[in-house]
Write a protein that holds these residues in place. Structure first.
Motif, PDB file in Angstrom:
ATOM      1  N   TYR A 194       0.832  -1.207   0.000  1.00 35.60           N
ATOM      2  CA  TYR A 194       0.000   0.000   0.000  1.00 35.60           C
ATOM      3  C   TYR A 194       0.866   1.258   0.000  1.00 35.60           C
ATOM      4  O   TYR A 194       0.583   2.233  -0.716  1.00 35.60           O
ATOM      5  CB  TYR A 194      -0.918   0.010   1.227  1.00 35.60           C
ATOM      6  N   SER A 195       1.942   1.256   0.805  1.00 37.13           N
ATOM      7  CA  SER A 195       2.794   2.435   0.922  1.00 37.13           C
ATOM      8  C   SER A 195       3.509   2.744  -0.387  1.00 37.13           C
ATOM      9  O   SER A 195       3.563   3.901  -0.830  1.00 37.13           O
ATOM     10  CB  SER A 195       3.810   2.222   2.050  1.00 37.13           C
ATOM     11  N   ILE A 196       4.072   1.722  -1.014  1.00 33.61           N
ATOM     12  CA  ILE A 196       4.795   1.928  -2.274  1.00 33.61           C
ATOM     13  C   ILE A 196       3.866   2.439  -3.368  1.00 33.61           C
ATOM     14  O   ILE A 196       4.209   3.369  -4.122  1.00 33.61           O
ATOM     15  CB  ILE A 196       5.481   0.621  -2.724  1.00 33.61           C
ATOM     16  N   MET A 197       2.678   1.857  -3.466  1.00 35.84           N
ATOM     17  CA  MET A 197       1.738   2.297  -4.499  1.00 35.84           C
ATOM     18  C   MET A 197       1.370   3.773  -4.308  1.00 35.84           C
ATOM     19  O   MET A 197       1.273   4.542  -5.276  1.00 35.84           O
ATOM     20  CB  MET A 197       0.488   1.431  -4.463  1.00 35.84           C
ATOM     21  N   SER A 198       1.192   4.197  -3.066  1.00 35.96           N
ATOM     22  CA  SER A 198       0.876   5.594  -2.794  1.00 35.96           C
ATOM     23  C   SER A 198       2.056   6.502  -3.143  1.00 35.96           C
ATOM     24  O   SER A 198       1.876   7.572  -3.763  1.00 35.96           O
ATOM     25  CB  SER A 198       0.503   5.757  -1.316  1.00 35.96           C
ATOM     26  N   ASP A 199       3.265   6.082  -2.777  1.00 34.17           N
ATOM     27  CA  ASP A 199       4.453   6.896  -3.077  1.00 34.17           C
ATOM     28  C   ASP A 199       4.679   7.009  -4.578  1.00 34.17           C
ATOM     29  O   ASP A 199       5.099   8.071  -5.075  1.00 34.17           O
ATOM     30  CB  ASP A 199       5.684   6.285  -2.407  1.00 34.17           C
ATOM     31  N   VAL A 200       4.437   5.943  -5.314  1.00 34.72           N
ATOM     32  CA  VAL A 200       4.620   5.973  -6.768  1.00 34.72           C
ATOM     33  C   VAL A 200       3.634   6.945  -7.413  1.00 34.72           C
ATOM     34  O   VAL A 200       3.998   7.721  -8.304  1.00 34.72           O
ATOM     35  CB  VAL A 200       4.464   4.558  -7.359  1.00 34.72           C
ATOM     36  N   LYS A 201       2.397   6.925  -6.957  1.00 37.31           N
ATOM     37  CA  LYS A 201       1.396   7.855  -7.510  1.00 37.31           C
ATOM     38  C   LYS A 201       1.812   9.305  -7.255  1.00 37.31           C
ATOM     39  O   LYS A 201       1.748  10.160  -8.172  1.00 37.31           O
ATOM     40  CB  LYS A 201       0.037   7.583  -6.866  1.00 37.31           C
ATOM     41  N   ASP A 202       2.275   9.589  -6.047  1.00 37.82           N
ATOM     42  CA  ASP A 202       2.712  10.954  -5.734  1.00 37.82           C
ATOM     43  C   ASP A 202       3.914  11.350  -6.581  1.00 37.82           C
ATOM     44  O   ASP A 202       3.989  12.481  -7.100  1.00 37.82           O
ATOM     45  CB  ASP A 202       3.070  11.058  -4.243  1.00 37.82           C
ATOM     46  N   ALA A 203       4.882  10.449  -6.740  1.00 34.94           N
ATOM     47  CA  ALA A 203       6.088  10.765  -7.504  1.00 34.94           C
ATOM     48  C   ALA A 203       5.776  10.948  -8.987  1.00 34.94           C
ATOM     49  O   ALA A 203       6.307  11.869  -9.633  1.00 34.94           O
ATOM     50  CB  ALA A 203       7.128   9.659  -7.312  1.00 34.94           C
ATOM     51  N   PHE A 204       4.936  10.091  -9.544  1.00 32.96           N
ATOM     52  CA  PHE A 204       4.586  10.224 -10.959  1.00 32.96           C
ATOM     53  C   PHE A 204       3.855  11.539 -11.214  1.00 32.96           C
ATOM     54  O   PHE A 204       4.074  12.200 -12.237  1.00 32.96           O
ATOM     55  CB  PHE A 204       3.726   9.040 -11.390  1.00 32.96           C
ATOM     56  N   ASP A 205       2.981  11.923 -10.294  1.00 35.11           N
ATOM     57  CA  ASP A 205       2.286  13.212 -10.448  1.00 35.11           C
ATOM     58  C   ASP A 205       3.273  14.372 -10.367  1.00 35.11           C
ATOM     59  O   ASP A 205       3.176  15.358 -11.109  1.00 35.11           O
ATOM     60  CB  ASP A 205       1.218  13.365  -9.361  1.00 35.11           C
ATOM     61  N   LYS A 206       4.258  14.249  -9.459  1.00 32.40           N
ATOM     62  CA  LYS A 206       5.228  15.323  -9.256  1.00 32.40           C
ATOM     63  C   LYS A 206       6.111  15.521 -10.478  1.00 32.40           C
ATOM     64  O   LYS A 206       6.410  16.658 -10.882  1.00 32.40           O
ATOM     65  CB  LYS A 206       6.070  15.005  -8.026  1.00 32.40           C
ATOM     66  N   TYR A 207       6.549  14.414 -11.098  1.00 29.73           N
ATOM     67  CA  TYR A 207       7.481  14.506 -12.215  1.00 29.73           C
ATOM     68  C   TYR A 207       6.794  14.406 -13.579  1.00 29.73           C
ATOM     69  O   TYR A 207       7.465  14.283 -14.610  1.00 29.73           O
ATOM     70  CB  TYR A 207       8.548  13.410 -12.090  1.00 29.73           C
ATOM     71  N   GLY A 208       5.489  14.477 -13.599  1.00 33.53           N
ATOM     72  CA  GLY A 208       4.756  14.528 -14.866  1.00 33.53           C
ATOM     73  C   GLY A 208       4.763  13.241 -15.660  1.00 33.53           C
ATOM     74  O   GLY A 208       4.690  13.259 -16.894  1.00 33.53           O
ATOM     75  N   ILE A 209       4.840  12.118 -14.977  1.00 35.30           N
ATOM     76  CA  ILE A 209       4.793  10.821 -15.666  1.00 35.30           C
ATOM     77  C   ILE A 209       3.350  10.336 -15.694  1.00 35.30           C
ATOM     78  O   ILE A 209       2.690  10.233 -14.653  1.00 35.30           O
ATOM     79  CB  ILE A 209       5.692   9.791 -14.953  1.00 35.30           C
ATOM     80  N   ASP A 210       2.863  10.088 -16.888  1.00 35.60           N
ATOM     81  CA  ASP A 210       1.454   9.707 -17.055  1.00 35.60           C
ATOM     82  C   ASP A 210       1.225   8.266 -16.618  1.00 35.60           C
ATOM     83  O   ASP A 210       2.048   7.379 -16.876  1.00 35.60           O
ATOM     84  CB  ASP A 210       1.036   9.848 -18.527  1.00 35.60           C
ATOM     85  N   ILE A 211       0.084   8.061 -15.961  1.00 39.12           N
ATOM     86  CA  ILE A 211      -0.414   6.704 -15.707  1.00 39.12           C
ATOM     87  C   ILE A 211      -1.607   6.528 -16.635  1.00 39.12           C
ATOM     88  O   ILE A 211      -2.718   6.988 -16.337  1.00 39.12           O
ATOM     89  CB  ILE A 211      -0.826   6.522 -14.239  1.00 39.12           C
ATOM     90  N   PRO A 212      -1.403   5.933 -17.808  1.00 34.28           N
ATOM     91  CA  PRO A 212      -2.461   5.901 -18.824  1.00 34.28           C
ATOM     92  C   PRO A 212      -3.598   4.967 -18.458  1.00 34.28           C
ATOM     93  O   PRO A 212      -3.466   4.081 -17.612  1.00 34.28           O
ATOM     94  CB  PRO A 212      -1.734   5.402 -20.074  1.00 34.28           C
ATOM     95  N   TYR A 213      -4.700   5.197 -19.108  1.00 34.55           N
ATOM     96  CA  TYR A 213      -5.860   4.331 -18.979  1.00 34.55           C
ATOM     97  C   TYR A 213      -6.410   4.100 -20.376  1.00 34.55           C
ATOM     98  O   TYR A 213      -6.097   4.845 -21.322  1.00 34.55           O
ATOM     99  CB  TYR A 213      -6.911   4.947 -18.047  1.00 34.55           C
ATOM    100  N   PRO A 214      -7.227   3.066 -20.582  1.00 33.86           N
ATOM    101  CA  PRO A 214      -7.689   2.718 -21.938  1.00 33.86           C
ATOM    102  C   PRO A 214      -8.393   3.881 -22.625  1.00 33.86           C
ATOM    103  O   PRO A 214      -9.186   4.605 -22.012  1.00 33.86           O
ATOM    104  CB  PRO A 214      -8.659   1.552 -21.690  1.00 33.86           C
ATOM    105  N   GLN A 215      -8.083   4.064 -23.904  1.00 32.68           N
ATOM    106  CA  GLN A 215      -8.691   5.122 -24.700  1.00 32.68           C
ATOM    107  C   GLN A 215      -9.371   4.512 -25.918  1.00 32.68           C
ATOM    108  O   GLN A 215      -8.870   3.572 -26.516  1.00 32.68           O
ATOM    109  CB  GLN A 215      -7.643   6.138 -25.148  1.00 32.68           C
ATOM    110  N   ARG A 216     -10.510   5.070 -26.264  1.00 25.31           N
ATOM    111  CA  ARG A 216     -11.243   4.618 -27.441  1.00 25.31           C
ATOM    112  C   ARG A 216     -11.721   5.835 -28.237  1.00 25.31           C
ATOM    113  O   ARG A 216     -11.980   6.901 -27.665  1.00 25.31           O
ATOM    114  CB  ARG A 216     -12.461   3.775 -27.046  1.00 25.31           C
ATOM    115  N   VAL A 217     -11.828   5.672 -29.541  1.00 18.59           N
ATOM    116  CA  VAL A 217     -12.362   6.720 -30.406  1.00 18.59           C
ATOM    117  C   VAL A 217     -13.824   6.419 -30.654  1.00 18.59           C
ATOM    118  O   VAL A 217     -14.175   5.321 -31.107  1.00 18.59           O
ATOM    119  CB  VAL A 217     -11.598   6.794 -31.741  1.00 18.59           C
ATOM    120  N   VAL A 218     -14.694   7.389 -30.369  1.00 16.95           N
ATOM    121  CA  VAL A 218     -16.126   7.196 -30.569  1.00 16.95           C
ATOM    122  C   VAL A 218     -16.618   8.234 -31.572  1.00 16.95           C
ATOM    123  O   VAL A 218     -16.009   9.293 -31.753  1.00 16.95           O
ATOM    124  CB  VAL A 218     -16.899   7.318 -29.230  1.00 16.95           C
ATOM    125  N   TYR A 219     -17.722   7.929 -32.205  1.00 17.56           N
ATOM    126  CA  TYR A 219     -18.298   8.803 -33.216  1.00 17.56           C
ATOM    127  C   TYR A 219     -19.666   9.268 -32.740  1.00 17.56           C
ATOM    128  O   TYR A 219     -20.510   8.454 -32.350  1.00 17.56           O
ATOM    129  CB  TYR A 219     -18.427   8.068 -34.552  1.00 17.56           C
TER     130      TYR A 219
END
Length: 309
Positions: A253-278
């Motif tokens: 739990y601690s590592i996952m929280s620290d990684v989220k904070d660090a990625f946000d701080k250094y601008g590293i994206d945590i992507p999620y699925p993307q789809r093109v809709v019409y």
């Protein structure tokens, strides 16, 4: 009431020889009756001694309380049946017929309760070979929990959300059981997703720094970390941190929280699925469909906003 006494007296005294035979049998078997009573009385104490001795042996062998209760019950009933047969034999009652009857009865019960007997035998194997004990954390299939008790037919596992799961003992001896309690150290398998436009070298450097800062991680200098695969929407970085078993969830739990904070701080994206809709718009006057392509995120559902006719 008078009729009842009259009927009983008629049956008992119709033939005076009946009482004489009973009296003669009692006096002729008085010694055997006394011997049977003494045998039963001494046997009960012998059974208690045998149970106490078995508990002492199992305590030295580090059996848990559930196992000792299970085995002592079997010892008690088995010796009690044997004691009763010995007493009947002392009275001159032929026990061969009793043994045959018990055998036939046991065979019938065994055929009717095959699954239950399988669970009983499996329970004995668990208690003898001790792949787990009460209090151990085990995993059976998708079920993970602490062993609450080992019973005749079932083993009760308490899950993290406090549900009691009753698992037949035969399943525990026929399927793979993972005993987490025996391991003093465990490995947490992490998987981090970053965007393709991010620098994975920088991301790995940040991750190594996070692992090094957590003193509960046992292998910060030589932690196994690197790109595991290229996903549909992200680069997947795997890391394997060694920790004490008692720290497993806390570190995760601690590592996952620290990684989220660090990625946000250094601008590293945590992507999620993307789809093109019409989204389609229909001109009611001409019936012409005017389509505009738009990019939506986090969905795979096509949206149709055309008005109903």
């Amino acid at each position: 009431m008078d009729n009842i006494f009259y009927t009983a007296s008629e049956i008992l005294f119709k033939d005076a020889n009946v009482l004489i035979h009973i009296r003669d049998w009692f006096f002729s078997q008085a010694g055997n009756i006394l011997l049977a009573i003494i045998t039963f009385w001494v046997g009960r104490y012998a059974i208690k001694w045998a149970k106490t001795f078995a508990v002492r042996i199992m305590t030295k062998a580090s059996y848990d309380s559930a196992a000792m209760s299970f085995i002592t019950q079997i010892i008690n009933y088995a010796l009690l049946v044997g004691l009763i047969l010995i007493c009947l034999n002392e009275l001159g009652v032929p026990t061969t017929s009793f043994i045959a009857a018990f055998g036939a009865f046991g065979l019938g019960i065994g055929l009717a309760l095959q699954n239950n007997l399988s669970n009983l035998a499996s329970g004995l194997l668990i208690l003898i070979f001790k792949p787990f004990r009460a209090g151990h954390v085990i995993q059976v299939g998708d079920t993970i929990g602490s062993v609450k008790s080992i019973q005749f037919m079932y083993t009760i596992i308490t899950t993290k959300d406090q549900r009691n799961v009753y698992i037949p003992n035969s399943i525990l001896t026929s399927q793979t059981v993972t005993n987490i309690a025996y391991a003093t150290e465990r490995v947490i398998p992490f998987m981090f997703d970053i965007g393709y436009n991010n620098d994975h070298h920088e991301a790995i450097k940040i991750l190594k720094k996070i692992f090094a800062n957590d003193k509960r991680v046992l292998n910060p200098k030589n932690i196994e970390i690197g790109i595991a695969e290229f996903g549909d929407n992200s680069v997947r970085i795997a890391a394997y941190a060694h920790v004490k078993s008692k720290d497993f969830l806390d570190v995760q739990y601690s590592i996952m929280s620290d990684v989220k904070d660090a990625f946000d701080k250094y601008g590293i994206d945590i992507p999620y699925p993307q789809r093109v809709v019409y989204i389609q718009n229909v001109d009611n006057s001409t019936g012409e469909i005017k389509g505009t392509k738009k990019k939506a995120t986090g969905t795979n559902v096509a949206i149709d906003d055309s008005p109903e006719s």
